[in-house]
Design an enzyme around this catalytic site. Sequence first.
Site, PDB file in Angstrom:
ATOM      1  N   HIS A  24       0.810  -1.230   0.000  1.00 50.24           N
ATOM      2  CA  HIS A  24       0.000   0.000   0.000  1.00 50.24           C
ATOM      3  C   HIS A  24       0.846   1.284   0.000  1.00 50.24           C
ATOM      4  CE1 HIS A  24       0.231  -0.005   4.383  1.00 50.24           C
ATOM      5  NE2 HIS A  24      -0.693  -0.900   4.565  1.00 50.24           N
ATOM      6  N   HIS A  78      -5.230  -8.818  14.689  1.00 53.24           N
ATOM      7  CA  HIS A  78      -5.336  -7.606  13.863  1.00 53.24           C
ATOM      8  C   HIS A  78      -6.205  -7.895  12.643  1.00 53.24           C
ATOM      9  CE1 HIS A  78      -4.390  -3.953  11.844  1.00 53.24           C
ATOM     10  NE2 HIS A  78      -3.207  -4.242  11.357  1.00 53.24           N
ATOM     11  N   GLU A  80      -6.407  -6.174   9.730  1.00 47.78           N
ATOM     12  CA  GLU A  80      -5.918  -5.848   8.376  1.00 47.78           C
ATOM     13  C   GLU A  80      -5.700  -7.149   7.591  1.00 47.78           C
ATOM     14  OE1 GLU A  80      -2.647  -3.018   8.178  1.00 47.78           O
ATOM     15  OE2 GLU A  80      -3.173  -2.531   6.107  1.00 47.78           O
ATOM     16  N   ASP A  82      -3.699  -8.450   5.529  1.00 50.76           N
ATOM     17  CA  ASP A  82      -2.460  -9.240   5.441  1.00 50.76           C
ATOM     18  C   ASP A  82      -2.399 -10.281   6.559  1.00 50.76           C
ATOM     19  OD1 ASP A  82      -2.257  -6.849   6.949  1.00 50.76           O
ATOM     20  OD2 ASP A  82      -0.078  -6.867   6.889  1.00 50.76           O
ATOM     21  N   HIS A 144      -1.436  -1.356  14.879  1.00 47.54           N
ATOM     22  CA  HIS A 144      -1.432  -0.270  13.935  1.00 47.54           C
ATOM     23  C   HIS A 144      -2.849   0.244  13.598  1.00 47.54           C
ATOM     24  CE1 HIS A 144      -1.477  -0.411   9.216  1.00 47.54           C
ATOM     25  NE2 HIS A 144      -1.288   0.826   9.540  1.00 47.54           N
ATOM     26  N   ASP A 163       1.859  -6.408  14.309  1.00 47.89           N
ATOM     27  CA  ASP A 163       2.635  -5.457  13.496  1.00 47.89           C
ATOM     28  C   ASP A 163       3.842  -4.871  14.245  1.00 47.89           C
ATOM     29  OD1 ASP A 163       1.263  -5.645  11.107  1.00 47.89           O
ATOM     30  OD2 ASP A 163      -0.018  -3.912  11.469  1.00 47.89           O
ATOM     31  N   TYR A 191      10.051   0.151   8.639  1.00 43.93           N
ATOM     32  CA  TYR A 191       8.694  -0.290   8.972  1.00 43.93           C
ATOM     33  C   TYR A 191       8.048   0.693   9.959  1.00 43.93           C
ATOM     34  CZ  TYR A 191       4.901  -3.462  10.127  1.00 43.93           C
ATOM     35  OH  TYR A 191       3.666  -4.017  10.299  1.00 43.93           O
ATOM     36  N   HIS A 222       5.429  -9.752  10.747  1.00 44.95           N
ATOM     37  CA  HIS A 222       6.183  -9.591   9.499  1.00 44.95           C
ATOM     38  C   HIS A 222       7.674  -9.768   9.793  1.00 44.95           C
ATOM     39  CE1 HIS A 222       2.773  -7.918   7.292  1.00 44.95           C
ATOM     40  NE2 HIS A 222       2.571  -7.070   8.274  1.00 44.95           N
TER      41      HIS A 222
HETATM   42 FE1  FEO Z   1      -1.520  -3.499   9.958  1.00 44.74          FE
HETATM   43 FE2  FEO Z   1       0.586  -6.088   8.907  1.00 44.74          FE
HETATM   44  O1  FEO Z   1      -1.006  -5.085   9.066  1.00 44.74           O
END
Ligand code: FEO
Length: 387
Positions: A24, A78, A80, A82, A144, A163, A191, A222
Site C-alpha cells: 500500500h 489484527h 488488516e 495481510d 497499527h 505489526d 517499517y 512480518h
Molecule cells: Fe496493519 Fe501487517 O497489518
Amino acid sequence: MKAIKLKEDIYWVGAIDWGIRNFHGYSTQRGTTYNAFLLIDEKITLIDTVKYHLIDEMLDRISDVINPADIDYVISNHVEQDHSGSLPEIMAIARNATLVTSPNGEKGLRAHYKENWNFHVAKMGEVLNIGERNLTFVHTPMVHWPDNMVTYLPEDQILFSNDAFGQHIATSERFVDELPLDIVLEEAQKYYANIVLPYGAQVKKALGALAGLKLDIIAPSHGVIWRSDIPTILNEYEKWSGNVTEKKAVIVYDTMWNSTEMIAEKITEAFQNQGYKTRLFDLKKNHISDIMTEVINAQYICVGSPTLNNNIMPTVASFLTYLKGLAPKKRFGLAFGSYGWGGQSIGQVEQYLKDCGFETLENIRIQYIPDEDQLEEIKEKLEGKLS
Ligand code: FEO
C-alpha cells in the site's frame, strides 16, 4: 512445506511473499512475510493467518504438524487483511474453532467478512487457558489499527506482537540472529517510519503495558523473529516513539533545470560544515518510503521545489502529503527552490512544513539560476543560523 519450531510445540506456519514490492505505497524491496503461529496443547491454537493468496502455503505448514480441521482457537490480533485474509477459509476448515479477538477486532472482522463466526471477544488482560499454557491478551489500539492486540504466552515467555517490531523482509531464515543485524534494524526502522510513526503516543502506552513481561522471544507478524537483540529493538522503539532526533538533516527536492538541485547541494554543504549528518534525496530517484526511514531521526527536514504552473512539483507534493500523514514531531523545516516569475512553490512548501507542526527557518528562494555568489551567501547565512 515445513513448519518451523520456535519452542517445543510452538511453530511458525506463516508464508513468504517473495515478490511483493509495493505494500500500500510502501516500497518493499526485500519482500515480506506474513507470520502465523501454531500452538499444540490440549487446545490447538492458531495465532493470526496470512494474506489470502498465500493460504495454501500456510495450510501446508499447518498440515506438517496437525490436521487444520483440529484447530480449536484462532486468535486474530489484527483485522488488516495481510493477517486476516485467510480467516474465512480457516474458519471453514476448522468448523468448531472459536475466533478470539479484541472488541474492535470483532467489529472489524464482521465488517470485512460478513460472517457469523463463533467469536470470543477478549477483554484487556484476559487470560485464555489452552491446557498447559495460558494466553494473555493485551489491547494495543492504533499499533497499527484500532483493533490491534498482542498475545503473550508467559509459560514460554513469547510475545506475539503482530505489526509491532515487524520488518518487511522475505527470507528462508526465520530468526533475527540468522541475518545481519544492521539489515534487520534498517528494515525495522523503515517499517516503524512508514507504518507506526503516527502512533508514537499509543506505542509508548503499549510499551508501558508490556513493561515487566519476561521476553524470551518477540514474534512479530512480518519478517524475522526476535530471539536475540530484544533489548536493542525495545530501545529503538522507545526512541522512535519518543521522536528522539539526532544532529541530522534530510534534504529532499525535485528540480527542473538543476537550479533547485544546486541550492539543495549548497544547503547540504552548510549542514555538513556545521557537523550535521546529512542525507540528500532527489525525488525523481528515491522512493518516499525510503526517505521516511531517514526522516525518522532527523532534526531538520528541508524540502525544495521549483515553481511549476504556479505550484509545487507533483513529486514534492506527494512527499509532503506522505510526510504530513506520518506526522513526525519536534522537527525544524526549511523550504527552498528556484523560480522563473511567480515563485509560489516556496511559500507552498513552507506552509506544508508549518502544517506538519515544524518550526521553520526563513525560506530560500532564487530567481532562475543561482550564481556562485548567491550559493555562497545561502551557505554562509544557513551556517550562521546553525552555529
Ligand atoms: Fe496493519 Fe501487517 O497489518
